[in-house]
Design a protein around this motif. Structure first.
Motif, PDB file in Angstrom:
ATOM      1  N   SER A   3     -40.327  32.995 -41.347  1.00 24.51           N
ATOM      2  CA  SER A   3     -39.860  34.102 -42.203  1.00 24.51           C
ATOM      3  C   SER A   3     -40.252  35.465 -41.599  1.00 24.51           C
ATOM      4  O   SER A   3     -39.556  36.454 -41.744  1.00 24.51           O
ATOM      5  CB  SER A   3     -40.417  33.965 -43.619  1.00 24.51           C
ATOM      6  OG  SER A   3     -41.816  34.094 -43.579  1.00 24.51           O
ATOM      7  N   TRP A   6     -37.705  36.120 -38.972  1.00 25.25           N
ATOM      8  CA  TRP A   6     -36.448  36.523 -39.623  1.00 25.25           C
ATOM      9  C   TRP A   6     -36.539  37.988 -40.098  1.00 25.25           C
ATOM     10  O   TRP A   6     -35.624  38.773 -39.920  1.00 25.25           O
ATOM     11  CB  TRP A   6     -36.192  35.574 -40.806  1.00 25.25           C
ATOM     12  CG  TRP A   6     -34.942  35.977 -41.556  1.00 25.25           C
ATOM     13  CD1 TRP A   6     -33.667  35.623 -41.276  1.00 25.25           C
ATOM     14  CD2 TRP A   6     -34.912  36.839 -42.696  1.00 25.25           C
ATOM     15  NE1 TRP A   6     -32.794  36.206 -42.148  1.00 25.25           N
ATOM     16  CE2 TRP A   6     -33.549  36.973 -43.055  1.00 25.25           C
ATOM     17  CE3 TRP A   6     -35.872  37.501 -43.451  1.00 25.25           C
ATOM     18  CZ2 TRP A   6     -33.134  37.724 -44.135  1.00 25.25           C
ATOM     19  CZ3 TRP A   6     -35.436  38.252 -44.513  1.00 25.25           C
ATOM     20  CH2 TRP A   6     -34.070  38.368 -44.850  1.00 25.25           C
ATOM     21  N   TYR A   9     -36.277  40.293 -37.210  1.00 31.42           N
ATOM     22  CA  TYR A   9     -34.894  40.293 -36.735  1.00 31.42           C
ATOM     23  C   TYR A   9     -34.021  41.192 -37.632  1.00 31.42           C
ATOM     24  O   TYR A   9     -33.266  42.051 -37.166  1.00 31.42           O
ATOM     25  CB  TYR A   9     -34.369  38.851 -36.722  1.00 31.42           C
ATOM     26  CG  TYR A   9     -32.870  38.797 -36.544  1.00 31.42           C
ATOM     27  CD1 TYR A   9     -32.281  39.015 -35.282  1.00 31.42           C
ATOM     28  CD2 TYR A   9     -32.022  38.542 -37.630  1.00 31.42           C
ATOM     29  CE1 TYR A   9     -30.911  38.991 -35.140  1.00 31.42           C
ATOM     30  CE2 TYR A   9     -30.661  38.519 -37.480  1.00 31.42           C
ATOM     31  CZ  TYR A   9     -30.107  38.749 -36.230  1.00 31.42           C
ATOM     32  OH  TYR A   9     -28.765  38.730 -36.103  1.00 31.42           O
ATOM     33  N   GLU A  10     -34.221  41.014 -38.951  1.00 36.45           N
ATOM     34  CA  GLU A  10     -33.423  41.818 -39.907  1.00 36.45           C
ATOM     35  C   GLU A  10     -33.731  43.317 -39.756  1.00 36.45           C
ATOM     36  O   GLU A  10     -32.850  44.160 -39.795  1.00 36.45           O
ATOM     37  CB  GLU A  10     -33.752  41.388 -41.359  1.00 36.45           C
ATOM     38  CG  GLU A  10     -32.945  40.222 -41.862  1.00 36.45           C
ATOM     39  CD  GLU A  10     -31.456  40.515 -41.854  1.00 36.45           C
ATOM     40  OE1 GLU A  10     -31.018  41.444 -42.549  1.00 36.45           O
ATOM     41  OE2 GLU A  10     -30.721  39.839 -41.091  1.00 36.45           O
TER      42      GLU A  10
END
Ligand code: SF4
Ligand code: SF4
Length: 342
Positions: A3, A6, A9-10
């Motif tokens: 997470s 992620w 990355y976001e």
């Protein structure tokens, strides 16, 4: 852990897209607004090589006059070149360029607007060498190094450096030694002075009876409301500040000489006829009369000093623009001259 990856990355993806969208909107605001003042544009064909632009430039090495080589068609063209690495885009060069159309084009310099009073070009400051006492107070008061110089025991204003602040005029202790003269409309200013002189002369001449009966030690005081000439003065030069100052300076320095002629006292001795340098006084044998043509009279006072019978009186009038009961008036003081020492 995944997470966290992620999330990173976001975050990176969002920053990237925001960067892209921001870049687009920034592209919109780099359009030059109407008031944007860019580097001066040079239209070299209009240049008259006066050098006003180079004198006005406050940034060293930003503007230079160059000259093309001569050729069969004649002398090479002289024109300014802008060094954009030194130019600060003040717009002074475009402001002072006297050609029509201008050789230098530049957006408006808002600092040159009259309300900011940076270069109120209406006045030029000059030293009256005759009145100057060389106290150098003007030099001390001047904010520009070298704008007022002393050379050959004379104080002078270097017009290329003067910024027309007027400090020198305020600092000068001698009235008239430093002058802030209006340099535009000189012919109009002369026309206003003529209007003042002619109006005052006519006004005084209309008081001839009072002058004739004035005891020689007494003063005659008169007043002429400024309103008698104000409208005409503004028709000549519609600038209240300049018109008022021209009238004030004129009345301040003006002296008018008045000759009065009391024919009833004349004994026809004709001494004055020979003394008059312009032939303004003539004798008519037919009428047995001595006459004076005031249009030819220079007011030299020769007749006054010659006449043994007090036919001629000679007065000096001085003036002051002042305020009486809230109204501007020209105060007039007349005194009979004691030249003849009688
Ligand atoms: S007007 Fe100002 S800048 Fe010009 S000479 Fe006088 S003091 Fe100096
Ligand atoms: S202040 Fe006036 S009198 Fe003194 S040096 Fe300057 S111009 Fe001359």
């Amino acid at each position: 852990m995944s997470s966290v990856i992620w999330y990173l990355y976001e975050f990176a993806r969002k920053s990237f897209f925001e960067g892209v969208t921001d870049a687009k909107s920034k592209h919109d605001i780099v359009e030059k607004p109407d008031r944007f003042r860019d580097f001066p544009e040079v239209l070299k064909e209009y240049c008259i090589a006066c050098g006003a632009c180079t004198q006005s430039c406050p940034s060293p090495h930003a503007i230079k006059l160059v000259r093309d080589g001569d050729n069969d068609d004649g002398e090479g063209q002289t024109y300014p070149v802008i060094n954009t690495r030194a130019c600060i885009r003040c717009g002074f060069c475009a402001e002072v360029c006297p050609t029509e159309p201008k050789t230098l084009l530049c957006g408006e310099n808002h600092l040159i607007r009259e309300e900011f009073n940076i270069i109120p070009s209406k006045r030029q400051y000059t030293v009256d060498d005759f009145l100057c006492i060389k106290c150098k107070k003007c030099i001390k008061s001047c904010p520009v190094d070298g704008a007022i110089i002393e050379r050959d025991n004379k104080i002078a204003v270097d017009q290329s450096k003067c910024i027309s602040c007027g400090n020198c005029l305020e600092a000068c202790p001698v009235k008239g030694a430093m002058k802030g003269v209006f340099i535009d409309n000189l012919e109009d200013q002369k026309a206003i002075i003529r209007l003042v002189v002619n109006t005052l002369e006519e006004f005084i001449e209309s008081k001839e009876d009072e002058l004739q009966s004035l005891p020689s030690e007494k003063l005659l005081k008169l007043q002429l409301p400024l309103s008698k000439i104000w409208d005409k003065a503004l028709q000549i030069l519609p600038d209240e500040e300049v018109a008022l100052e021209v009238i004030e300076n004129a009345t301040d320095r003006l002296k008018i000489r008045i000759i009065t002629w009391d024919e009833s006292k004349c004994e026809k001795c004709r001494l004055c006829v020979d003394e008059c340098p312009t032939g303004a006084i003539t004798y008519s044998p037919d009428e047995n009369k001595v006459e004076r043509d005031s249009d030819k009279c220079l007011r030299c006072s020769n007749c006054y000093q010659t006449c043994p019978f007090s036919v001629v009186k000679y007065f000096i009038a001085k003036f002051l623009l002042d305020e009486v009961d809230g109204e501007k008036v020209i105060l007039i003081t007349l005194k009979e001259s004691q030249l003849a020492n009688r």
